[in-house]
Scaffold this motif. Structure first.
Motif, PDB file in Angstrom:
ATOM      1  N   ASP A  13       0.860  -1.179   0.000  1.00  0.00           N
ATOM      2  CA  ASP A  13       0.000   0.000   0.000  1.00  0.00           C
ATOM      3  C   ASP A  13       0.896   1.229   0.000  1.00  0.00           C
ATOM      4  OD1 ASP A  13      -1.710   2.098   0.528  1.00  0.00           O
ATOM      5  OD2 ASP A  13      -2.787   1.059   2.133  1.00  0.00           O
ATOM      6  N   GLU A  14       0.903   1.970  -1.104  1.00  0.00           N
ATOM      7  CA  GLU A  14       1.790   3.133  -1.211  1.00  0.00           C
ATOM      8  C   GLU A  14       1.429   4.259  -0.254  1.00  0.00           C
ATOM      9  OE1 GLU A  14       3.977   4.269  -4.854  1.00  0.00           O
ATOM     10  OE2 GLU A  14       2.367   3.151  -5.851  1.00  0.00           O
ATOM     11  N   THR A  15       0.256   4.194   0.352  1.00  0.00           N
ATOM     12  CA  THR A  15      -0.064   5.199   1.367  1.00  0.00           C
ATOM     13  C   THR A  15       0.652   4.892   2.679  1.00  0.00           C
ATOM     14  OG1 THR A  15      -2.058   4.054   2.153  1.00  0.00           O
ATOM     15  CG2 THR A  15      -2.333   5.647   0.345  1.00  0.00           C
ATOM     16  N   GLU A  16       1.133   3.655   2.829  1.00  0.00           N
ATOM     17  CA  GLU A  16       1.849   3.260   4.036  1.00  0.00           C
ATOM     18  C   GLU A  16       3.345   3.097   3.815  1.00  0.00           C
ATOM     19  OE1 GLU A  16       0.148   0.007   6.182  1.00  0.00           O
ATOM     20  OE2 GLU A  16      -1.892   0.614   5.679  1.00  0.00           O
ATOM     21  N   LEU A  17       3.743   2.768   2.588  1.00  0.00           N
ATOM     22  CA  LEU A  17       5.148   2.515   2.278  1.00  0.00           C
ATOM     23  C   LEU A  17       5.400   2.899   0.827  1.00  0.00           C
ATOM     24  CD1 LEU A  17       7.857   1.082   3.224  1.00  0.00           C
ATOM     25  CD2 LEU A  17       6.923  -0.967   2.134  1.00  0.00           C
ATOM     26  N   SER A  18       6.362   3.782   0.620  1.00  0.00           N
ATOM     27  CA  SER A  18       6.663   4.185  -0.759  1.00  0.00           C
ATOM     28  C   SER A  18       7.393   3.059  -1.487  1.00  0.00           C
ATOM     29  CB  SER A  18       7.526   5.456  -0.765  1.00  0.00           C
ATOM     30  OG  SER A  18       8.843   5.153  -0.349  1.00  0.00           O
ATOM     31  N   TYR A  19       7.336   3.086  -2.798  1.00  0.00           N
ATOM     32  CA  TYR A  19       8.049   2.072  -3.580  1.00  0.00           C
ATOM     33  C   TYR A  19       9.554   2.193  -3.357  1.00  0.00           C
ATOM     34  CZ  TYR A  19       9.307  -1.039  -7.356  1.00  0.00           C
ATOM     35  OH  TYR A  19       9.833  -2.085  -8.072  1.00  0.00           O
ATOM     36  N   LYS A  51       7.483   4.388 -13.710  1.00  0.00           N
ATOM     37  CA  LYS A  51       7.666   5.074 -12.425  1.00  0.00           C
ATOM     38  C   LYS A  51       8.414   4.183 -11.433  1.00  0.00           C
ATOM     39  CE  LYS A  51       4.963   7.341  -8.816  1.00  0.00           C
ATOM     40  NZ  LYS A  51       3.611   7.621  -8.320  1.00  0.00           N
ATOM     41  N   GLN A  52       8.028   2.917 -11.336  1.00  0.00           N
ATOM     42  CA  GLN A  52       8.721   1.993 -10.441  1.00  0.00           C
ATOM     43  C   GLN A  52      10.135   1.715 -10.934  1.00  0.00           C
ATOM     44  OE1 GLN A  52       6.493  -1.603  -9.683  1.00  0.00           O
ATOM     45  NE2 GLN A  52       4.976  -0.546  -8.416  1.00  0.00           N
ATOM     46  N   PHE A  53      10.307   1.585 -12.252  1.00  0.00           N
ATOM     47  CA  PHE A  53      11.631   1.338 -12.814  1.00  0.00           C
ATOM     48  C   PHE A  53      12.588   2.470 -12.428  1.00  0.00           C
ATOM     49  CE2 PHE A  53      14.973   1.297 -15.957  1.00  0.00           C
ATOM     50  CZ  PHE A  53      15.212  -0.056 -16.177  1.00  0.00           C
ATOM     51  N   GLU A  54      12.125   3.706 -12.595  1.00  0.00           N
ATOM     52  CA  GLU A  54      12.953   4.859 -12.259  1.00  0.00           C
ATOM     53  C   GLU A  54      13.237   4.929 -10.760  1.00  0.00           C
ATOM     54  OE1 GLU A  54      11.047   8.305 -13.932  1.00  0.00           O
ATOM     55  OE2 GLU A  54      11.212   7.515 -15.970  1.00  0.00           O
ATOM     56  N   ALA A  55      12.235   4.627  -9.927  1.00  0.00           N
ATOM     57  CA  ALA A  55      12.424   4.664  -8.474  1.00  0.00           C
ATOM     58  C   ALA A  55      13.440   3.615  -8.026  1.00  0.00           C
ATOM     59  CB  ALA A  55      11.085   4.456  -7.766  1.00  0.00           C
ATOM     60  N   ALA A  56      13.327   2.397  -8.540  1.00  0.00           N
ATOM     61  CA  ALA A  56      14.259   1.325  -8.172  1.00  0.00           C
ATOM     62  C   ALA A  56      15.676   1.673  -8.628  1.00  0.00           C
ATOM     63  CB  ALA A  56      13.808  -0.001  -8.768  1.00  0.00           C
ATOM     64  N   SER A  57      15.799   2.187  -9.825  1.00  0.00           N
ATOM     65  CA  SER A  57      17.118   2.582 -10.345  1.00  0.00           C
ATOM     66  C   SER A  57      17.730   3.687  -9.482  1.00  0.00           C
ATOM     67  CB  SER A  57      17.005   3.048 -11.790  1.00  0.00           C
ATOM     68  OG  SER A  57      16.542   1.996 -12.609  1.00  0.00           O
TER      69      SER A  57
END
Length: 158
Positions: A13-19, A51-57
């Motif tokens: 849940d992204e409201t509780e934990l960001s990616y 969005k997730q790809f960029e965040a993980a990178s």
């Protein structure tokens, strides 16, 4: 078998934990600098979308790691669930769990209770906490009464 990797799919849940925080936790929970001997055992983050790809990178490239990170970021494709005997491996290999004679019990390997039991076996949840969880799960129908009674006998000895 050269085109697949063993992995887990995480619902969060992204409201509780960001990616980004999820990726940071993943990289802290294992050794991200070890390169697998084959793709099957290599460390990956499979991103669902750009969005997730960029965040993980960003997390990998901007982190302060003792060694270089070999974890690769790729776009997720189809996810195939492993066979039941591969699920919750730590729990299924636990000597006390085997003594309960519920090795094939889907309600302990899948579903609501499985992660907490796996955490209990790993030492992350106390017997007192497990008693509370199991009583609640019986009320909710997440585990069967018979399973609850067998587990209760073990937890009373813990």
């Amino acid at each position: 078998y050269n085109d697949w990797a063993e992995c887990v799919q995480v619902d969060f849940d992204e409201t509780e934990l960001s990616y980004e925080d999820l990726c940071r936790h993943f990289l802290k929970s294992h050794e991200p600098s070890v390169s697998g001997s084959s793709r099957q055992y290599q460390s990956f983050i499979f991103a669902h979308g750009e969005k997730q790809f960029e965040a993980a990178s960003k997390v990998i490239n901007g982190g302060s790691f003792r060694q270089s990170v070999s974890t690769a970021v790729e776009h997720a494709t189809d996810f195939y669930e492993a066979e039941l005997y591969h699920q919750k491996w730590l729990l299924q290999k636990s000597p006390w769990f085997r003594r309960l004679k519920i090795m094939q019990s889907r309600d302990l390997v899948e579903g609501k209770a499985a992660s907490k039991f796996n955490a209990f076996v790993g030492g992350y949840v106390s017997a007192t906490e497990m008693r509370l969880y199991t009583a609640q799960w019986v009320e909710e129908g997440a585990i069967e009464q018979e399973t609850y009674e067998r587990l209760g006998l073990y937890l009373d000895k813990s």
